[in-house]
Design an enzyme around this catalytic site. Structure first.
Site, PDB file in Angstrom:
ATOM      1  N   SER A  20       0.822  -1.215   0.000  1.00  0.00           N
ATOM      2  CA  SER A  20       0.000   0.000   0.000  1.00  0.00           C
ATOM      3  C   SER A  20       0.855   1.264   0.000  1.00  0.00           C
ATOM      4  O   SER A  20       1.915   1.305   0.632  1.00  0.00           O
ATOM      5  CB  SER A  20      -0.885   0.020   1.246  1.00  0.00           C
ATOM      6  N   TYR A  33      -0.921  -0.006  10.014  1.00  0.00           N
ATOM      7  CA  TYR A  33      -1.208  -0.540   8.678  1.00  0.00           C
ATOM      8  C   TYR A  33      -0.070  -0.216   7.693  1.00  0.00           C
ATOM      9  O   TYR A  33       0.419  -1.090   6.968  1.00  0.00           O
ATOM     10  CB  TYR A  33      -2.528   0.056   8.206  1.00  0.00           C
ATOM     11  N   LYS A  76       2.323  -2.920   5.869  1.00  0.00           N
ATOM     12  CA  LYS A  76       2.355  -3.058   4.405  1.00  0.00           C
ATOM     13  C   LYS A  76       3.779  -2.912   3.876  1.00  0.00           C
ATOM     14  O   LYS A  76       4.143  -3.519   2.866  1.00  0.00           O
ATOM     15  CB  LYS A  76       1.445  -2.003   3.768  1.00  0.00           C
TER      16      LYS A  76
HETATM   17  N1  LIG Z   1      -8.589  -0.507  -2.012  1.00  0.00           N
HETATM   18  C1  LIG Z   1      -7.509   0.250  -1.953  1.00  0.00           C
HETATM   19  O1  LIG Z   1      -7.489   1.414  -2.391  1.00  0.00           O
HETATM   20  C2  LIG Z   1      -6.253  -0.304  -1.372  1.00  0.00           C
HETATM   21  C3  LIG Z   1      -5.118   0.524  -1.316  1.00  0.00           C
HETATM   22  C4  LIG Z   1      -3.934   0.003  -0.824  1.00  0.00           C
HETATM   23  C5  LIG Z   1      -3.890  -1.302  -0.401  1.00  0.00           C
HETATM   24  N2  LIG Z   1      -5.009  -2.077  -0.432  1.00  0.00           N
HETATM   25  C6  LIG Z   1      -4.901  -3.463   0.025  1.00  0.00           C
HETATM   26  O2  LIG Z   1      -5.537  -4.296  -0.907  1.00  0.00           O
HETATM   27  C7  LIG Z   1      -6.108  -5.439  -0.254  1.00  0.00           C
HETATM   28  C8  LIG Z   1      -7.590  -5.536  -0.615  1.00  0.00           C
HETATM   29  O3  LIG Z   1      -8.261  -4.392  -0.158  1.00  0.00           O
HETATM   30  P1  LIG Z   1      -9.766  -4.035  -0.517  1.00  0.00           P
HETATM   31  O4  LIG Z   1      -9.816  -2.575  -0.696  1.00  0.00           O
HETATM   32  O5  LIG Z   1     -10.260  -4.910  -1.600  1.00  0.00           O
HETATM   33  O6  LIG Z   1     -10.491  -4.331   0.883  1.00  0.00           O
HETATM   34  P2  LIG Z   1     -11.558  -5.418   1.348  1.00  0.00           P
HETATM   35  O7  LIG Z   1     -11.847  -5.187   2.787  1.00  0.00           O
HETATM   36  O8  LIG Z   1     -12.718  -5.422   0.422  1.00  0.00           O
HETATM   37  O9  LIG Z   1     -10.762  -6.788   1.200  1.00  0.00           O
HETATM   38  C9  LIG Z   1      -9.996  -7.359   2.225  1.00  0.00           C
HETATM   39  C10 LIG Z   1     -10.574  -8.716   2.534  1.00  0.00           C
HETATM   40  O10 LIG Z   1      -9.671  -9.404   3.415  1.00  0.00           O
HETATM   41  C11 LIG Z   1     -10.473 -10.219   4.249  1.00  0.00           C
HETATM   42  N3  LIG Z   1      -9.738 -10.559   5.452  1.00  0.00           N
HETATM   43  C12 LIG Z   1      -9.458  -9.772   6.527  1.00  0.00           C
HETATM   44  N4  LIG Z   1      -8.778 -10.447   7.438  1.00  0.00           N
HETATM   45  C13 LIG Z   1      -8.618 -11.698   6.957  1.00  0.00           C
HETATM   46  C14 LIG Z   1      -7.983 -12.870   7.445  1.00  0.00           C
HETATM   47  N5  LIG Z   1      -7.379 -12.882   8.643  1.00  0.00           N
HETATM   48  N6  LIG Z   1      -7.967 -13.989   6.667  1.00  0.00           N
HETATM   49  C15 LIG Z   1      -8.578 -13.985   5.472  1.00  0.00           C
HETATM   50  N7  LIG Z   1      -9.221 -12.919   4.963  1.00  0.00           N
HETATM   51  C16 LIG Z   1      -9.228 -11.786   5.696  1.00  0.00           C
HETATM   52  C17 LIG Z   1     -11.704  -9.393   4.549  1.00  0.00           C
HETATM   53  O11 LIG Z   1     -12.787 -10.202   4.941  1.00  0.00           O
HETATM   54  C18 LIG Z   1     -11.932  -8.657   3.231  1.00  0.00           C
HETATM   55  O12 LIG Z   1     -12.914  -9.294   2.428  1.00  0.00           O
HETATM   56  C19 LIG Z   1      -5.856  -5.232   1.233  1.00  0.00           C
HETATM   57  O13 LIG Z   1      -4.688  -5.913   1.615  1.00  0.00           O
HETATM   58  C20 LIG Z   1      -5.626  -3.732   1.338  1.00  0.00           C
HETATM   59  O14 LIG Z   1      -4.845  -3.414   2.463  1.00  0.00           O
HETATM   60  C21 LIG Z   1      -6.191  -1.600  -0.906  1.00  0.00           C
END
Ligand SMILES: NC(=O)c1ccc[n+]([C@@H]2O[C@H](COP(=O)([O-])OP(=O)(O)OC[C@H]3O[C@@H](n4cnc5c(N)ncnc54)[C@H](O)[C@@H]3O)[C@@H](O)[C@H]2O)c1
Length: 321
Positions: free
Chosen positions: A153, A166, A170
């Site tokens: 991230s 966080y 990351k």
């Molecule tokens: N969306 C963004 O803009 C963004 C930006 C930077 C990083 N990220 C990273 O991308 C990834 C996906 O993010 P997203 O935006 O789709 O969020 P999201 O919350 O929709 O997806 C994350 C998923 O991880 C699952 N999860 C949490 N803890 C868990 C565990 N212990 N075991 C298994 N599953 C678990 C949750 O149930 C959730 O469905 C994450 O790692 C997030 O940190 C997202």
């Protein structure tokens, strides 16, 4: 460009019950992969569990004629990580790609984060990444082939407020990538993805009172300019490339933001060299800081050994070696 497919391949995506993970799964399955859709299905802060999220993605893949199986284990335990990879081996016999994507957040100002906030986030992002990629890596070494994609991230590598737990978790993925890349045999690659997208559950619900309202407003103002490029499938295009046979380079970091695809790298400035065995005084460092800071020329070491080589190069430039 030849079509990139995953025919005959098996992919594991963690945290794939929605948002980015779901987008990765749909694209991988559309291109022929058999997919393990893992999601714990709890809250965005990591409490609880439910099969609903992963099951819905599996149903969608199967309805479109693809192959998928759900897994509901938590990445945050060694047994959970092992069970996720075991699901792939039992159901499909191999693991060609793993996208470590599961994530939670427990945001708060740096001075106010509790040990529980730190542990909850580190357990999923740092230890969870170990627990899933270790058994996958062992299998990939046996196969002589594998693609590991670690979802990192901008919150860590560039920095966003109220995310010290966080952002630092990351950024740990970058160190993990760099070290795995030193050890991995040819055929097994590991790369980091820096996504940005709307539609994930981590963004919070409308109406949530959040301590980062000012940051969110500033981010919102900027993203109005490129909101159309913030759909998860923009990120899925890069993530699936990185998970594919076509991506044969390792230890790279790619950002996807609002339709812009970029390489992120860590540079070491040419710097200032103090020869001999007499250490400089603190004032000497201060006096040379402009030269130390000067980013006109830099190296991009891909290992500790390559950083060492830059000292020898500096000596050569000065006619000392
Ligand atoms: N969306 C963004 O803009 C963004 C930006 C930077 C990083 N990220 C990273 O991308 C990834 C996906 O993010 P997203 O935006 O789709 O969020 P999201 O919350 O929709 O997806 C994350 C998923 O991880 C699952 N999860 C949490 N803890 C868990 C565990 N212990 N075991 C298994 N599953 C678990 C949750 O149930 C959730 O469905 C994450 O790692 C997030 O940190 C997202």
């Amino acid at each position: 460009m030849d079509r990139i497919d995953f025919n005959g391949q098996v992919a594991v995506v963690t945290g794939a019950g929605g948002g980015l993970g779901k987008a990765f799964c749909l694209e991988l399955a559309r291109r022929g992969a058999a997919v393990v859709v893992n999601d714990l299905g709890g809250s965005t802060t990591g409490e609880g569990s439910s099969a609903t999220f992963a099951d819905a993605v599996v149903d969608e893949i199967r309805a479109a004629g693809g192959q998928a199986v759900a897994n509901y284990d938590s990445v945050a335990t060694e047994a959970g990580g092992a069970a996720i990879i075991e699901t792939a081996l039992r159901q499909f016999g191999r693991v060609d790609a793993v996208i470590s994507n599961a994530g939670n957040q427990r945001n708060g100002r740096f001075g106010e984060l509790t040990e529980a906030d730190i542990d909850a986030v580190y357990n999923v992002h740092v230890k969870g990444t170990f627990f899933v990629t270790q058994p996958a890596y062992r299998q990939m070494v046996k196969q002589g082939y594998g693609r590991i994609v670690l979802v990192s991230s901008q919150s860590g590598i560039f920095g966003n407020p109220i995310r010290a737990n966080y952002g630092s978790a990351k950024t740990a993925m970058i160190g993990l990538m760099n070290v795995i890349a030193q050890e991995a045999p040819p055929g097994v690659t590991v790369n980091c993805l820096f996504p940005n997208a709307t539609g994930g559950r981590l963004g919070g619900k409308p109406g949530d009172v959040r301590p980062d309202a000012e940051f969110l407003a500033a981010a919102g103002q900027r993203s109005r300019h490129y909101i159309q490029g913030m759909q998860p499938d923009f990120v899925a295009a890069m993530g699936c490339y990185m998970a594919s046979r076509a991506c044969d380079s390792s230890q790279n970091m790619y950002s996807v933001l609002g339709g812009k695809y970029s390489r992120i790298f860590v540079g070491l400035t040419e710097g200032w060299y103090q020869p001999g065995s007499v250490a400089p005084a603190v004032e000497d460092v201060a006096a040379h800081l402009a030269q130390i800071d000067d980013r006109t020329r830099y190296d991009v070491p891909r290992s500790g050994l390559e950083e060492m080589d830059t000292v020898i190069a500096a000596q050569r430039r000065l006619g000392l070696a």
